[in-house]
Design a protein around this motif. Structure first.
Motif, mmCIF file in Angstrom:
data_model
loop_
_atom_site.group_PDB
_atom_site.id
_atom_site.type_symbol
_atom_site.label_atom_id
_atom_site.label_comp_id
_atom_site.label_asym_id
_atom_site.label_seq_id
_atom_site.Cartn_x
_atom_site.Cartn_y
_atom_site.Cartn_z
ATOM 1 N N HIS A 47 5.229 112.879 24.802
ATOM 2 C CA HIS A 47 4.034 113.751 24.748
ATOM 3 C C HIS A 47 3.863 114.414 26.144
ATOM 4 O O HIS A 47 3.823 115.521 26.276
ATOM 5 C CB HIS A 47 2.566 112.806 24.666
ATOM 6 N N LEU A 48 4.338 113.563 27.238
ATOM 7 C CA LEU A 48 4.188 114.146 28.618
ATOM 8 C C LEU A 48 5.348 115.142 28.830
ATOM 9 O O LEU A 48 5.347 116.109 29.598
ATOM 10 C CB LEU A 48 4.408 113.097 29.627
ATOM 11 N N ARG A 49 6.442 114.884 28.190
ATOM 12 C CA ARG A 49 7.578 115.603 28.461
ATOM 13 C C ARG A 49 7.521 117.225 27.903
ATOM 14 O O ARG A 49 8.423 118.068 28.061
ATOM 15 C CB ARG A 49 8.985 115.234 27.630
ATOM 16 N N ARG A 50 6.267 117.457 27.030
ATOM 17 C CA ARG A 50 5.940 118.714 26.516
ATOM 18 C C ARG A 50 5.681 119.592 27.916
ATOM 19 O O ARG A 50 5.936 120.990 27.835
ATOM 20 C CB ARG A 50 4.906 118.954 25.538
ATOM 21 N N THR A 51 5.354 119.065 28.877
ATOM 22 C CA THR A 51 5.021 119.628 30.149
ATOM 23 C C THR A 51 5.801 119.200 31.520
ATOM 24 O O THR A 51 6.289 120.244 32.196
ATOM 25 C CB THR A 51 3.496 119.304 30.737
ATOM 26 N N TRP A 52 6.375 118.131 31.642
ATOM 27 C CA TRP A 52 6.960 117.484 32.487
ATOM 28 C C TRP A 52 8.535 117.428 32.305
ATOM 29 O O TRP A 52 8.971 116.329 31.581
ATOM 30 C CB TRP A 52 6.416 116.332 33.414
ATOM 31 N N GLN A 53 9.361 117.945 32.917
ATOM 32 C CA GLN A 53 10.952 118.045 32.580
ATOM 33 C C GLN A 53 11.300 116.895 33.732
ATOM 34 O O GLN A 53 12.320 117.370 34.732
ATOM 35 C CB GLN A 53 11.470 119.094 32.237
ATOM 36 N N VAL A 54 10.936 115.902 34.055
ATOM 37 C CA VAL A 54 11.130 115.063 35.123
ATOM 38 C C VAL A 54 11.218 113.588 34.618
ATOM 39 O O VAL A 54 10.806 113.217 33.605
ATOM 40 C CB VAL A 54 10.190 114.791 36.248
ATOM 41 N N PRO A 55 11.906 112.664 35.318
ATOM 42 C CA PRO A 55 11.873 111.146 34.634
ATOM 43 C C PRO A 55 10.294 110.737 34.672
ATOM 44 O O PRO A 55 9.383 110.976 35.504
ATOM 45 C CB PRO A 55 12.403 110.586 36.139
ATOM 46 N N ILE A 56 10.015 110.257 33.715
ATOM 47 C CA ILE A 56 8.811 109.630 33.445
ATOM 48 C C ILE A 56 8.849 108.002 33.086
ATOM 49 O O ILE A 56 9.318 107.484 32.200
ATOM 50 C CB ILE A 56 8.058 110.239 32.013
ATOM 51 N N LEU A 57 8.132 107.146 33.973
ATOM 52 C CA LEU A 57 8.622 105.600 33.806
ATOM 53 C C LEU A 57 7.087 105.162 33.794
ATOM 54 O O LEU A 57 5.989 105.303 34.186
ATOM 55 C CB LEU A 57 9.188 104.987 35.237
#
Length: 410
Positions: A184-194
């Motif tokens: 869901h978050l990668r729809r907006t943020w193309q960064v590592p998500i931990l």
């Protein structure tokens, strides 16, 4: 102590010649070496090789040379430090009723922060969309848009499969089970998500900020719920699937087996959690308290019944922590959470039972201390989680080898 002999319990493993700029940076960030000469002495690399690897870190914007001079046998050397302003970290600490969102530098220093009344009961899609909009607004308002983002760290009050980044099993986060938070978050943020359990982040923050030289730490959170986190050999131990440390739902016999929120009976949390203490106080006196915040308010007002309940809770909590002490043999036990913030009532009971029940060898050098954080520990833990990931030597070396930038500009 010289640079070449200084070590940290959680510091890097012995140097291997094939390792690159990432390990050089790790030596600097852990304090093992902070000058060109010190790095060469510690690693055995030539000064020219050290210079090449430092040049890669300077070119990536990760390193800076401070004005501070470090004494040495020859000419004084200028100290090398991580450039904390090289990237932003987005930290999100989701609670049962409130969510803290912060933008930090690479040293977990807060640059912008907001606390919103966003409850987990709002559901994942609505809450995550609101957080995304909040973060964008904060970055814009603080004029941080030109600084690249290193990653996003999320703390959740629920069991988390760390690798998958998903809530799994029963928790207070109804509707979140197996939801693809990262997707869901990668729809907006193309960064590592931990994404991790909130208590693991509290544990990480406490260890990285205050106890880095101690390899074994046990953190106990006593708030509305009860949980624990473990640092073993300098690293947070999550167990096989991320369920390690779920101390709140072990069974404690001899106290009547009250109903727990998880559906079982006699869990530690059903005896000493803030919601359980509030329940018992309501039953005794028809009060309206619901959670740890209400119990703490009553204790601060000098309510003798609430004080007695908290002291008893400390002894019951001590039963569980004593088992963990004998099993894990930590250097440090840190007691945090809202119930630990009012005097020594909870701590006294925990200490009493641990020293009664644990083996003398396990308690001979044991320190039992309150958390040093007043607030924002969850945000700090989220920042350290991201920093440890993006600055991991293997990850960083692979990024620099292909000429990529380590962080992303939104």
């Amino acid at each position: 102590m010289s640079e070449t002999t200084r070590t940290a319990a959680s510091g890097p493993a012995p140097w291997r010649a094939e390792e690159g700029p990432g390990r050089i940076l790790q030596l600097i960030t852990t304090g093992r070496a902070n000058t060109r000469t010190g790095i060469a002495q510690l690693t055995g690399l030539s000064r020219s090789t050290v210079g090449q690897r430092l040049d890669a870190l300077f070119a990536a914007g990760l390193l800076k040379e401070s004005d501070q001079s470090v004494p040495s046998r020859g000419r004084p050397s200028r100290a090398l430090t991580l450039d904390h302003a090289a990237g932003l970290i987005i930290g999100v600490d989701i609670g049962e009723q409130r969510t803290r969102v912060a933008i930090t530098d690479l040293n977990a220093g807060i640059l912008a922060e907001r606390v919103e009344r966003l409850a987990v009961g709002d559901g994942p899609e609505a809450l995550l969309d609101t957080i995304t909009a909040t973060v964008r607004g904060m970055i814009s308002h603080a004029d941080l848009g030109a600084t690249p983002v290193a990653g996003i760290g999320f703390g959740l009050p629920a069991p988390v499969d760390y690798e998958a980044g998903r809530v799994l099993g029963w928790s207070i986060m109804s509707g979140w089970d197996d939801y693809d938070i990262r997707g869901h978050l990668r729809r907006t943020w193309q960064v590592p998500i931990l994404i991790d359990n909130d208590v693991n982040l509290l544990t990480l923050a406490e260890h990285r900020r205050f106890w880095r030289d101690q390899p074994h730490l046990l953190y106990i959170k006593a708030g509305t719920g009860v949980g624990s986190g473990m640092v073993i050999d300098g690293h947070v131990n999550r167990g096989a699937q991320g369920a390690a440390g779920d101390i709140g739902h072990i069974h404690i016999s001899g106290f009547g087996d009250p109903q727990c929120r998880c559906g079982n009976r006699g869990c530690l949390e059903s005896l000493v959690g803030g919601w359980a203490l509030a329940r018992d106080l309501r039953d005794r006196r028809q009060t309206k308290g619901q959670d740890a915040r209400d119990v703490v308010d009553q204790v601060r007002r000098g309510d003798s019944t609430a004080v007695a309940a908290l002291r008893t809770a400390g002894r019951v909590l001590g039963e569980a922590v004593a088992y963990a002490t004998s099993l894990l043999n930590p250097d440090i036990i840190v007691l945090g959470g809202r119930l630990s913030t009012v005097g020594d009532h909870l701590m006294a009971g925990v200490r009493e039972v641990i020293y009664q029940r644990s083996l003398p060898l396990a308690t001979r050098q044991l320190q039992i201390v309150p958390t040093k954080y007043k607030s924002r520990a969850g945000i700090a833990g989220a920042a350290y989680l991201v920093r440890d990931h993006v600055l991991d030597p293997a990850t960083l070396d692979a990024t620099l080898a292909v000429g990529a930038t380590p962080f992303s500009t939104l």
